[in-house]
Design a protein around this motif. Sequence first.
Motif, short mmCIF file in Angstrom:
data_model
loop_
_atom_site.label_atom_id
_atom_site.label_comp_id
_atom_site.label_asym_id
_atom_site.label_seq_id
_atom_site.Cartn_x
_atom_site.Cartn_y
_atom_site.Cartn_z
N HIS A 47 -4.64 -10.15 -3.87
CA HIS A 47 -5.34 -9.22 -3.24
C HIS A 47 -5.85 -8.26 -3.87
CE1 HIS A 47 -3.96 -11.48 0.23
NE2 HIS A 47 -3.73 -10.55 1.01
N TYR A 79 -10.63 -4.31 -1.67
CA TYR A 79 -9.27 -3.73 -2.11
C TYR A 79 -9.54 -3.19 -3.43
CZ TYR A 79 -7.19 -6.25 1.97
OH TYR A 79 -6.63 -6.79 2.85
N HIS A 118 2.69 -9.54 -0.12
CA HIS A 118 1.29 -9.33 -0.47
C HIS A 118 1.05 -7.52 -0.17
CE1 HIS A 118 -0.92 -12.52 -1.82
NE2 HIS A 118 -0.65 -13.40 -0.76
N LEU A 132 -10.84 -14.73 -0.19
CA LEU A 132 -9.93 -15.36 -1.28
C LEU A 132 -10.25 -16.51 -1.91
CD1 LEU A 132 -6.30 -14.50 0.93
CD2 LEU A 132 -7.67 -13.09 -1.21
#
Length: 351
Positions: free
Chosen positions: A131, A137, A183, A284
Amino acid sequence: MSDVLRIGIVGAGIMGRGNALSLSGLAEVEITAVTSRSADGAERLAEEIQGRGAPRPAIHPDLDALLADESVDAVVLTTPDHLHGEMMVRAAEAGKHLLVEKPLTTSVAEADAAVKAVRENDVVAMCLFNHRWVPAYAQAHQLLADLGDAAVAYARKDDTLFVPTEMLSWADRTTCAWFLSSHDIDLVSWLLRDQVRRVYATARWGKLRSLGIDTPDAIQIQAEYSRGAVATFESAWIYPNTFPTTVDSYVSVVTDNGVVQLDRQKESVVVATPDSYTYPRNMLQRVLHGIPAGAYADAIAHWVSCCRTGTQPLITIESSRNVTAVLEAAHTSIETRQPVDVSMLADPGNG
């Protein structure tokens, strides 16, 4: 080391295939070996790798045989959560670089043994908390540096019932917090540039037990950080399978001078068919013009580069050990119904 990083994959399930797909997009990598508890699974994975135009990897009966293979420089561990610890130690002692699926381990004792083996044998090791490579992020990490002290954070990662009932055959050997909140604990601790010092956690059992799977339906972890911020980590895996994504993921951080919110339920694409209404995931993992891409592939490429150069990964083995420490404390709190202090290692990379 040869001109390419030669990799052995341990585990041929969803994560093993996902890692193999991402690795197949890297010119400096060759998958030379595969092993799995399922001989059929190992055969299928070897065929998939060969089908992408790469040499067919050797299939070994077990981890020991793979570690003895001189054509393996590095090992990718994609086994169930509870099997990571011992395998990491054996791989490090064999001098193999390591990439391990999250969580690092499911006990602090195993995590500490893994850290010790990695450092004593001078191998590169990273837990695949991918992540940190999701663009939003990573941008949030930069933005939060200028928004003052963190006050409160919230991270939700909830799965549909498909995951514990169909995707995982070993759901009763883990929990939604190990599988999902690992995560978020890594991510939020990175965003806050801080470490958890105390937790209080609660869990709910019912739906999954009624289906013969003895694991909690949902867990909430209340965490106190060393500089005063508080955070909630929510995980559940009993959403109905009609939900438009397999996972519902949301993060927010409130600081003295602002708030950052990150909602990954929709990732730009909406698809409606006569049978369903979905939000396909692409942050992802995706294949872009025939080339594997996304945060998963970017994280793996970073690890490969670190193996080849000897550079410390962005995600240090110590920071991943600390995620395990938070989760072990949370599960102790669930059992005792008391707050539990978390013992943290110093992180040489401030991960």
